[in-house]
Structure formats: C-alpha cells, structure tokens
Design a protein around this motif. Structure first.
Motif, PDB file in Angstrom:
ATOM      1  N   GLU A 175      -6.599  14.908   9.139  1.00 55.47           N
ATOM      2  CA  GLU A 175      -7.355  16.106   9.507  1.00 55.47           C
ATOM      3  C   GLU A 175      -6.584  17.013  10.458  1.00 55.47           C
ATOM      4  OE1 GLU A 175     -11.844  14.187   8.936  1.00 55.47           O
ATOM      5  OE2 GLU A 175     -10.947  14.320  10.939  1.00 55.47           O
ATOM      6  N   GLU A 176      -5.767  16.395  11.292  1.00 53.90           N
ATOM      7  CA  GLU A 176      -5.059  17.175  12.319  1.00 53.90           C
ATOM      8  C   GLU A 176      -3.686  17.649  11.887  1.00 53.90           C
ATOM      9  OE1 GLU A 176      -5.048  14.856  15.880  1.00 53.90           O
ATOM     10  OE2 GLU A 176      -7.246  14.858  16.056  1.00 53.90           O
ATOM     11  N   ASN A 177      -3.166  17.061  10.803  1.00 55.37           N
ATOM     12  CA  ASN A 177      -1.809  17.401  10.387  1.00 55.37           C
ATOM     13  C   ASN A 177      -1.773  17.773   8.912  1.00 55.37           C
ATOM     14  OD1 ASN A 177       0.068  16.396  12.813  1.00 55.37           O
ATOM     15  ND2 ASN A 177      -1.589  14.916  12.519  1.00 55.37           N
ATOM     16  N   ALA A 178      -0.878  18.695   8.588  1.00 55.53           N
ATOM     17  CA  ALA A 178      -0.715  19.089   7.185  1.00 55.53           C
ATOM     18  C   ALA A 178       0.058  17.998   6.462  1.00 55.53           C
ATOM     19  CB  ALA A 178       0.034  20.409   7.100  1.00 55.53           C
ATOM     20  N   VAL A 179      -0.571  17.393   5.466  1.00 51.97           N
ATOM     21  CA  VAL A 179       0.084  16.351   4.679  1.00 51.97           C
ATOM     22  C   VAL A 179      -0.109  16.670   3.204  1.00 51.97           C
ATOM     23  CG1 VAL A 179       0.124  13.903   4.103  1.00 51.97           C
ATOM     24  CG2 VAL A 179      -0.357  14.605   6.449  1.00 51.97           C
ATOM     25  N   ASP A 180       0.975  16.562   2.439  1.00 54.14           N
ATOM     26  CA  ASP A 180       0.950  16.828   1.001  1.00 54.14           C
ATOM     27  C   ASP A 180       0.765  15.576   0.176  1.00 54.14           C
ATOM     28  OD1 ASP A 180       3.584  19.017   1.653  1.00 54.14           O
ATOM     29  OD2 ASP A 180       1.691  19.617   0.713  1.00 54.14           O
ATOM     30  N   ILE A 181       1.555  14.579   0.560  1.00 57.69           N
ATOM     31  CA  ILE A 181       1.779  13.430  -0.315  1.00 57.69           C
ATOM     32  C   ILE A 181       1.498  12.138   0.428  1.00 57.69           C
ATOM     33  CG2 ILE A 181       3.571  12.119  -1.562  1.00 57.69           C
ATOM     34  CD1 ILE A 181       4.998  14.832  -2.045  1.00 57.69           C
ATOM     35  N   ALA A 182       0.769  11.236  -0.214  1.00 60.35           N
ATOM     36  CA  ALA A 182       0.607   9.880   0.304  1.00 60.35           C
ATOM     37  C   ALA A 182       1.489   8.946  -0.504  1.00 60.35           C
ATOM     38  CB  ALA A 182      -0.845   9.441   0.213  1.00 60.35           C
ATOM     39  N   VAL A 183       2.312   8.192   0.205  1.00 61.62           N
ATOM     40  CA  VAL A 183       3.153   7.185  -0.453  1.00 61.62           C
ATOM     41  C   VAL A 183       2.436   5.856  -0.330  1.00 61.62           C
ATOM     42  CG1 VAL A 183       5.411   6.062  -0.489  1.00 61.62           C
ATOM     43  CG2 VAL A 183       5.214   8.460   0.236  1.00 61.62           C
ATOM     44  N   LEU A 184       2.069   5.267  -1.453  1.00 61.30           N
ATOM     45  CA  LEU A 184       1.330   4.011  -1.418  1.00 61.30           C
ATOM     46  C   LEU A 184       2.304   2.854  -1.564  1.00 61.30           C
ATOM     47  CD1 LEU A 184      -1.594   5.119  -3.717  1.00 61.30           C
ATOM     48  CD2 LEU A 184      -1.517   5.161  -1.232  1.00 61.30           C
ATOM     49  N   ALA A 185       2.545   2.187  -0.449  1.00 62.49           N
ATOM     50  CA  ALA A 185       3.456   1.039  -0.447  1.00 62.49           C
ATOM     51  C   ALA A 185       2.647  -0.162   0.023  1.00 62.49           C
ATOM     52  CB  ALA A 185       4.650   1.314   0.462  1.00 62.49           C
ATOM     53  N   LEU A 186       1.619  -0.438  -0.749  1.00 64.65           N
ATOM     54  CA  LEU A 186       0.576  -1.378  -0.358  1.00 64.65           C
ATOM     55  C   LEU A 186       0.403  -2.464  -1.405  1.00 64.65           C
ATOM     56  CD1 LEU A 186      -1.989   1.450   0.150  1.00 64.65           C
ATOM     57  CD2 LEU A 186      -1.175   0.025   2.046  1.00 64.65           C
ATOM     58  N   PRO A 187      -0.249  -3.571  -1.054  1.00 67.76           N
ATOM     59  CA  PRO A 187      -0.609  -4.551  -2.070  1.00 67.76           C
ATOM     60  C   PRO A 187      -1.612  -3.956  -3.059  1.00 67.76           C
ATOM     61  CG  PRO A 187      -0.996  -5.427   0.159  1.00 67.76           C
ATOM     62  CD  PRO A 187      -0.685  -3.975   0.304  1.00 67.76           C
ATOM     63  N   VAL A 188      -1.591  -4.465  -4.279  1.00 70.49           N
ATOM     64  CA  VAL A 188      -2.534  -4.024  -5.310  1.00 70.49           C
ATOM     65  C   VAL A 188      -3.965  -4.044  -4.803  1.00 70.49           C
ATOM     66  CG1 VAL A 188      -3.583  -4.653  -7.513  1.00 70.49           C
ATOM     67  CG2 VAL A 188      -1.137  -4.828  -7.231  1.00 70.49           C
ATOM     68  N   SER A 189      -4.284  -5.065  -4.044  1.00 66.21           N
ATOM     69  CA  SER A 189      -5.676  -5.289  -3.656  1.00 66.21           C
ATOM     70  C   SER A 189      -6.310  -4.115  -2.916  1.00 66.21           C
ATOM     71  CB  SER A 189      -5.771  -6.554  -2.797  1.00 66.21           C
ATOM     72  OG  SER A 189      -4.849  -6.465  -1.720  1.00 66.21           O
ATOM     73  N   CYS A 190      -5.518  -3.323  -2.186  1.00 66.22           N
ATOM     74  CA  CYS A 190      -6.143  -2.219  -1.449  1.00 66.22           C
ATOM     75  C   CYS A 190      -5.642  -0.844  -1.858  1.00 66.22           C
ATOM     76  CB  CYS A 190      -5.987  -2.423   0.049  1.00 66.22           C
ATOM     77  SG  CYS A 190      -4.303  -2.704   0.571  1.00 66.22           S
ATOM     78  N   ALA A 191      -4.667  -0.782  -2.766  1.00 64.16           N
ATOM     79  CA  ALA A 191      -4.059   0.505  -3.097  1.00 64.16           C
ATOM     80  C   ALA A 191      -5.070   1.495  -3.672  1.00 64.16           C
ATOM     81  CB  ALA A 191      -2.904   0.304  -4.079  1.00 64.16           C
ATOM     82  N   GLN A 192      -5.858   1.043  -4.655  1.00 64.25           N
ATOM     83  CA  GLN A 192      -6.795   1.940  -5.307  1.00 64.25           C
ATOM     84  C   GLN A 192      -7.819   2.500  -4.318  1.00 64.25           C
ATOM     85  OE1 GLN A 192      -7.134   3.203  -8.645  1.00 64.25           O
ATOM     86  NE2 GLN A 192      -8.554   4.436  -7.448  1.00 64.25           N
ATOM     87  N   GLN A 193      -8.351   1.613  -3.508  1.00 65.97           N
ATOM     88  CA  GLN A 193      -9.389   2.027  -2.570  1.00 65.97           C
ATOM     89  C   GLN A 193      -8.838   3.020  -1.536  1.00 65.97           C
ATOM     90  OE1 GLN A 193     -10.674  -0.387   0.721  1.00 65.97           O
ATOM     91  NE2 GLN A 193     -11.339   1.704   1.213  1.00 65.97           N
ATOM     92  N   LEU A 194      -7.659   2.714  -1.029  1.00 67.86           N
ATOM     93  CA  LEU A 194      -7.081   3.580  -0.010  1.00 67.86           C
ATOM     94  C   LEU A 194      -6.650   4.920  -0.606  1.00 67.86           C
ATOM     95  CD1 LEU A 194      -6.884   2.956   2.970  1.00 67.86           C
ATOM     96  CD2 LEU A 194      -4.426   2.609   2.672  1.00 67.86           C
ATOM     97  N   ALA A 195      -6.191   4.886  -1.845  1.00 66.84           N
ATOM     98  CA  ALA A 195      -5.818   6.131  -2.504  1.00 66.84           C
ATOM     99  C   ALA A 195      -7.030   7.063  -2.576  1.00 66.84           C
ATOM    100  CB  ALA A 195      -5.281   5.851  -3.903  1.00 66.84           C
TER     101      ALA A 195
END
Lengths: 209, 209
Positions: A141-161
């Motif tokens: 919310e406070e910073n301009a961000v374009d892209i999220a790099v998902l370097a996570l385990p399968v188990s949480c990637a979808q939810q966090l995305a």
DNA sequence: TAGATTGTTAATCGATTAACAATC
DNA sequence: TAGATTGTTAATCGATTAACAATC
C-alpha cells in the motif's frame, strides 16, 4: 503493418531484443532479415513476418536499422520502463533473484523481500533485510510495486498470489511448481525449472548418438 | 498408438507428469481424458491425442489408470533414472541450484560444483566444496556425470560447454543468456530467466484491465 | 540503373479440435 | 444392456515458409 501479436511471436521478441543488443555492441548498425535470420536460426521470411506484426520500418534494398529495431522492440515489451519487484520467499531461489545483477540491469529492480520464517526475517540479502510477510499488505500500500516474484512452496503460492493480487499487483513471476489461477487481468509467467530438467532428460534419452 | 512425439507434446509431458503425481497424492486412481483436461486446461481431445503418441492404454468407458499413466510418462522422460549433474559457476544461480531440494527429489543429483574465481574455490556449498575449474577434466574422467549446469557469464559459457562436451557430457542445462551451439547429439535446455521477465513485462503492458 | 531487400499475399505445413465407430 | 469413454480419422485452425511485385 498489423495489430495482433500472436503468442508465438511474443515468445520470440526477447530473443530478437537480445540479438539486436549484441549486434549494437558489435557496432553493427544495419541488418537484413536474411542476416538476422541466419544469426538466430530463423528463416528470413519469419523475421520479416514477425517484425511486420508491429509495424514495418525496414527499407527495401537496405534492411533494418539495428538500433531503431532494438528500441522499438524494447518499447513494445515495456523494458524501457522501470519495474519494481517484491520477492515472496527468501529461500534459495528468492535470494538468488534478489542478488542477481542482470535483472536490475534490465530495469527490473527488487524493492523488498519477504518471508514468514522467523529464522529468515531480518536476514540481510544484498542491501535489504528480509521482512515479515505480515508486513506485506502495508508495504504494497505504501510503495509502488509492479511484480510479485513467487519463490514459495507450492502449498502457499496460490493463496499468497491471490492476496497480493487483491492488494493491486498485476504481474506475477512464479517459480513454484504449479500454474497460478488468477483473474485474467493478471499477467503471469511460470518458470518451471523442474520441468526444464525433465525435458532435458527426455532429449538425452531420445537423441540419436 | 504412434511413434513420433512432437516438440509440442514433449513440452507438455512434464505438466502431465506433475498433475498425475498430484492426483496420485490425492488418492485418485482413475481419470478420464475429460477430467484430466479440465484440470489442466486442455481439451479432452488433446489429452487423448497426446497420450496416444506413446501408446494407448486407456480403457473405453473407464479412462486411464493414474499411476500407470504417471509411471509410463515418467519412464518416457527418463525421470525414473538417476541423473548426476555438475554445476559450472558458483554464483547466485549455481549455488541456488546446488542447494535446492526439489532437483535431487526428482532424481537430479548435484555431484560437484566448480568455479574459476579463487575467492569461491574451497567455499562450502551444501556438503560440497567449490572445486577449481582446472580440475574439471580430471573430475569428469573419474566420475560418471550426465548433465552440466551452466551457471556462468555469457563470455565463457559457450567455450566451456564445448569443453565438457569434449569430455563426453551430453546434457546441458544452460542459464547463461545465449543459445548454445553444440553438436546435435547434445541435448540442451536453455533457461532464459531474463526473457521470461521481458515476456511478463509485455503481458502487463498489453493486458486489458 | 541494377541489385538487394522489403512488405505482403498465397501455399504449405503442423498442431489442435471435432466427430464417431469401437468397446469396456 | 445402456452409458461412458477410448483410439483414430477427418476438419479446422494457426503458424511457418515461399513467392513476388514494389521500391530503395
């Protein structure tokens, strides 16, 4: 001159861009579709078709201006703009992305890196400290961000995305071994490293010696 | 039942394999082309065509055995065999590959890691010490190695690839931003991370909100 | 001018989808 | 048996290659 750029052409654009950069570095200022095709292992015909998807600016009897073409393709891909990335997951891949020089050199700058593991939070990665993933919402919310790099385990990637999608991020570079399902205004590139190795294994097994 | 497997199918095999593994883990023992297609976002027709490239062993009115199909595809890709990799370049990417769990879990084991930088030689990466690249030839002669992982700068990747080709290695997993030129009995998979980001940038720029 | 090379249309090739008889 | 679903052939769609008039 046409409008629509097919998926097949889109995937070739970065290779054109790379070769044109190399040519520029070699001091080559002009090249024909034949010359570029030979260098890239494409037919001259394909090169001309591809380039004409987004506007003809070659010159008959001469070819294309290397720098003009490079600039134009870069602009189409949007790599003449700066992109700000946050990395979710401070494991091996997340850290490697954060530490690589080549991404910022191409305008893709890592702004922050997050993890939920208390052992990783606070850890120094390049000039950044790993932040608690609980801070993610506030940060976006406070910073301009374009892209999220998902370097996570399968188990949480979808939810966090989905979570960061809800915070407004629309670009996703996913290293987790699954295909993200996101609303269609999200842009996703999946990098399935494991699958690349499997394709390699196939080719090794089936290549005739 | 047919023989030839097209490039398009080869690139889909790992995704089939992944989904079948997931289904197995979920306890699903049987699936139809329609069911698998829905899960993978393919048409049922494509699933049947793909599977029939390498031998029909579905049953009419029933579908496919998940474990049989998974095993069969795994065998075709050769992931039921163990692969030994050496990593050339102990930078961010080389180390991330060496440290990742998922590759050895799939049978791709890192046997050694090399670098030419005196600051890196001797450094501990997982259970391995980074070896001097001068030792490369001896190492390959004395140890069974399948795959060379090129995690090197562009400037030396091509030359070193050819060198290890001459030592007898035929599988190349290349992370350097160039397309390796090797004799055609070599199997090569190029991973162009930068290009993935450029495609992402394109999609972000051209997606309709 | 003559030669080279484009932009573009037409032909070919390959991959995906649809259809359906065979059969579990 | 009736319903479901395969294997496979035929139809469609899209991408690549070839051809060539336009023109620098």
């Amino acid at each position: 001159m046409a409008g629509y750029i097919s998926e097949a052409v889109i995937k070739r654009l970065p290779a054109y861009y790379r070769h044109l950069k190399e040519l520029e570095a070699e001091g080559v200022t002009q090249i024909s579709s034949k010359g570029l095709g030979e260098r890239m292992d494409f037919t001259a015909s394909q090169v001309r078709q591809d380039i004409n998807c987004f506007g003809g600016f070659g010159r008959q009897g001469y070819g294309y201006s290397v720098s003009e073409l490079r600039e134009h393709i870069g602009h189409i891909m949007g790599v003449d703009e700066r992109h700000r990335m946050i990395i979710l997951g401070a494991g091996n891949i997340g850290r490697a992305v954060a530490l690589a020089d080549s991404f910022p050199q191409n305008g893709f700058v890592t702004a922050a890196i997050f993890d939920s593991d208390p052992h990783k939070i606070g850890m120094q990665v390049d000039a950044m400290a790993v932040q608690d993933i609980a801070e993610l919402k506030r940060y976006v919310e406070e910073n301009a961000v374009d892209i999220a790099v998902l370097a996570l385990p399968v188990s949480c990637a979808q939810q966090l995305a989905h979570e960061v999608y809800d915070y407004g991020i629309r670009g996703f570079w996913n290293f987790a071994p699954l295909d993200l399902k996101l609303p269609k205004d999200a842009a996703v590139v999946n990098v399935h490293l494991d699958e690349g190795l499997e394709v390699l294994s196939f080719r090794m097994k089936h290549s005739q010696p």
